[in-house]
Design an enzyme around this catalytic site. Structure first.
Site, mmCIF file in Angstrom:
data_model
loop_
_atom_site.group_PDB
_atom_site.id
_atom_site.type_symbol
_atom_site.label_atom_id
_atom_site.label_comp_id
_atom_site.label_asym_id
_atom_site.label_seq_id
_atom_site.Cartn_x
_atom_site.Cartn_y
_atom_site.Cartn_z
ATOM 1 N N GLU A 208 27.129 35.376 43.057
ATOM 2 C CA GLU A 208 26.595 36.716 43.296
ATOM 3 C C GLU A 208 25.229 36.922 42.654
ATOM 4 O OE1 GLU A 208 29.444 39.747 42.471
ATOM 5 O OE2 GLU A 208 30.866 38.882 43.873
ATOM 6 N N ASP A 243 34.511 43.510 36.023
ATOM 7 C CA ASP A 243 35.567 43.129 36.966
ATOM 8 C C ASP A 243 36.246 41.922 36.329
ATOM 9 O OD1 ASP A 243 37.278 42.353 38.910
ATOM 10 O OD2 ASP A 243 35.765 41.795 40.397
ATOM 11 N N GLU A 286 37.591 46.839 36.530
ATOM 12 C CA GLU A 286 38.259 46.500 37.793
ATOM 13 C C GLU A 286 39.286 45.405 37.542
ATOM 14 O OE1 GLU A 286 35.323 45.556 40.856
ATOM 15 O OE2 GLU A 286 36.711 44.126 41.750
ATOM 16 N N ASP A 311 41.116 46.294 42.941
ATOM 17 C CA ASP A 311 40.512 45.469 44.007
ATOM 18 C C ASP A 311 41.610 44.562 44.565
ATOM 19 O OD1 ASP A 311 39.115 43.706 45.589
ATOM 20 O OD2 ASP A 311 38.126 42.665 43.957
ATOM 21 N N LYS A 336 36.529 47.217 50.381
ATOM 22 C CA LYS A 336 35.947 46.024 51.013
ATOM 23 C C LYS A 336 36.473 46.004 52.441
ATOM 24 C CE LYS A 336 35.834 42.877 47.016
ATOM 25 N NZ LYS A 336 36.684 41.920 46.249
ATOM 26 N N ARG A 365 31.225 41.196 49.188
ATOM 27 C CA ARG A 365 32.082 40.055 48.869
ATOM 28 C C ARG A 365 31.212 38.994 48.198
ATOM 29 N NH1 ARG A 365 37.497 40.642 50.555
ATOM 30 N NH2 ARG A 365 37.609 39.264 48.742
ATOM 31 N N SER A 366 31.856 38.054 47.530
ATOM 32 C CA SER A 366 31.042 37.007 46.893
ATOM 33 C C SER A 366 30.373 36.116 47.941
ATOM 34 C CB SER A 366 31.886 36.185 45.922
ATOM 35 O OG SER A 366 33.036 35.695 46.556
ATOM 36 N N LYS A 387 28.814 48.291 44.488
ATOM 37 C CA LYS A 387 28.380 47.049 43.834
ATOM 38 C C LYS A 387 27.996 46.026 44.891
ATOM 39 C CE LYS A 387 32.768 44.536 43.136
ATOM 40 N NZ LYS A 387 33.477 43.572 42.286
HETATM 41 C C1 2PG Z 1 35.438 40.817 43.622
HETATM 42 C C2 2PG Z 1 34.546 40.098 44.596
HETATM 43 C C3 2PG Z 1 33.188 40.536 44.784
HETATM 44 P P1 2PG Z 1 35.342 38.182 46.107
HETATM 45 O O1 2PG Z 1 36.413 40.251 43.103
HETATM 46 O O2 2PG Z 1 35.267 42.006 43.401
HETATM 47 O O3 2PG Z 1 32.489 40.850 43.641
HETATM 48 O O4 2PG Z 1 34.751 38.762 44.729
HETATM 49 O O5 2PG Z 1 34.498 38.663 47.228
HETATM 50 O O6 2PG Z 1 35.299 36.690 45.912
HETATM 51 O O7 2PG Z 1 36.743 38.689 46.227
HETATM 52 MG MG MG Z 2 37.096 42.194 42.152
#
Ligand code: 2PG
Ligand code: MG
Length: 422
Positions: A208, A243, A286, A311, A336, A365-366, A387
């Site tokens: 990220e 997070d 988070e 999340d 998301k 997302r990452s 974010k």
């Molecule tokens: C998270 C995310 C993004 P990923 O955990 O919040 O920052 O990671 O998209 O890999 O779930």
């Molecule tokens: Mg997260």
């Protein structure tokens, strides 16, 4: 009389910021309006997320998405031709029914969300209004406070730091442009500190765009952020957020968190957070606990009295959100869109949360693309927080730049929140 009907939907393969294949979906209307959307992908995913369809062949190490593309072009496209593009709910429901599974595993949530987002964009373009206004109406004018992720660990970095994201949160800026300017200046000063401390060869960034550091303890990362804020001349103008993504270091056999080779119980985790909250200006955490621990989230939310975001815990899912509300677990949800698979479902979850005094943070997302739709969604919801990773690298700055553009466009009507938390 404008014709807002869908003429054609076409998906093709592109690459995300990690170099993995993903979909771009283009919708063409009968009035020749064309709009597209690109699909992001997670790495530190929650186990209750909607299903991401990958081909599992030799190409791209099993990560190709030809099957999902085929599902858009051969299955979804013929069903949606002729529908009015403004009927977002109806169109999303058609895709949900066409898929027919609980977690969208038949067509793939990556196929469905690509269409769903492109449909919304096409509708806004066809009506000649910005997407945030189309989704949020005339009152959509609050720019979100950007949570800037400057140091990363966990699954997003190849280091021993288990906590996944360490954010600085601008707390007294008057506009999103001021918040981003100050936050980015802190990013520069952090990079200087890190080069001095670890040397140029150790300077590396993560999925990220945050820094990957040879440290293990959360407080070490927070100390670096504190120093960077002071060096940039902004002491007292930022707060901190985390997070933790705790599920990924939870041992399901032992029912313990494994941090730096130590086994920690739920109580130990709570003590660790209490300590961090007392030492730093930490305003939001988070996923502090394992993703199915509703009881633990209740305890922690009650005790810490700061924003607790779900999340992996809530996965943008209305049923999990309702259960969390009943048990008073967490007080905010991360949004998301690809975690649930359609824009309508994501917006419904967000509205339900906001109507019931849960905060909403819109998130990337990452594995991102250059698509910046989340910025329009954050403004449409007036949810006050978003974010998108570090303020560096194009797949991240595309979101922050879109906020700057919206701020410009709204002019004197642009609002910026003084606070985001409960
Ligand atoms: C998270 C995310 C993004 P990923 O955990 O919040 O920052 O990671 O998209 O890999 O779930
Ligand atoms: Mg997260």
């Amino acid at each position: 009389m404008t014709n807002h009907k869908i003429h054609h939907i076409q998906a093709h393969q592109i690459l995300d910021c990690r170099g993995y294949p993903t979909l771009e979906v283009e919708v063409t209307l009968s009035n020749n309006v064309k709009s597209s959307a690109q699909v992001p992908s997670g790495k530190s995913t929650g186990k209750h997320e909607a299903f991401e369809l990958r081909d599992k062949t030799d190409e791209y190490n099993g990560m190709n998405v030809k099957h999902a593309i085929n599902n858009v072009n051969k299955i979804i496209n013929p069903k949606l031709i002729g529908h009015d593009v403004r009927e977002q709910n109806q169109i999303d429901n058609i895709m949900i029914e066409l898929d027919g599974t609980e977690n969208k595993e038949e067509l793939g949530a990556n196929a469905i969300i690509g269409v769903s987002l492109a449909i919304a964009r096409a509708a806004a373009s066809s009506l000649g209004i910005p997407l945030y206004k189309y989704l949020g109406g005339d009152n959509a004018n609050t720019l979100p406070i950007p949570f800037l992720s400057l140091i990363n660990g966990g699954k997003l970095a190849g280091t021993d730091l288990e906590f996944q994201e360490f954010f600085i949160v601008p707390s007294n800026a008057e506009s999103v442009s001021e918040a981003l300017r100050k936050g980015t200046e802190v990013y520069y000063s952090l990079s200087k500190i890190l080069i001095n401390k670890f040397g140029k060869s150790l300077m590396s960034t993560t999925d990220e765009g945050g820094f990957a550091l040879p440290i293990r303890e959360p407080h070490e990362a927070l100390d670096f952020l504190e120093k960077a804020i002071i060096d940039a001349g902004y002491e007292g103008q930022f707060k901190f957020a985390l997070d933790v993504a705790a599920s990924h270091f939870y041992d399901y056999k032992k029912n313990m968190y494994i941090l730096n080779n130590k086994e920690l119980s739920q109580d130990d985790m709570l003590n660790l957070y209490t300590d961090l909250v007392s030492k730093y200006d930490l305003v939001s955490i988070e996923d502090p606990l394992e993703q199915d621990d509703f009881h633990g989230f209740t305890e922690l939310t009650k005790t810490l009295k700061i924003q607790i975001i779900g999340d992996d815990f809530l996965v943008t899912n209305i049923n999990r959100l309702k259960k969390a509300m009943q048990t008073q677990s967490a007080n905010a949800i991360l949004l998301k869109v690809n975690q649930i698979g359609t824009l309508s479902e994501a917006l419904n979850v967000a509205k339900y949360a906001l109507d019931n005094n849960y905060a909403v943070q819109v998130s990337e997302r990452s594995g991102e693309t250059e698509d910046n739709i989340i910025s329009d969604i954050a403004v449409a919801l007036n949810c006050c927080q978003m974010k998108a990773g570090a303020p560096a690298r194009s797949e991240r700055t595309s979101k922050y730049n879109r906020l700057l553009k919206i701020e410009q466009e709204l002019g004197i009507n642009a609002k910026y929140p003084t606070n985001f938390f409960i």
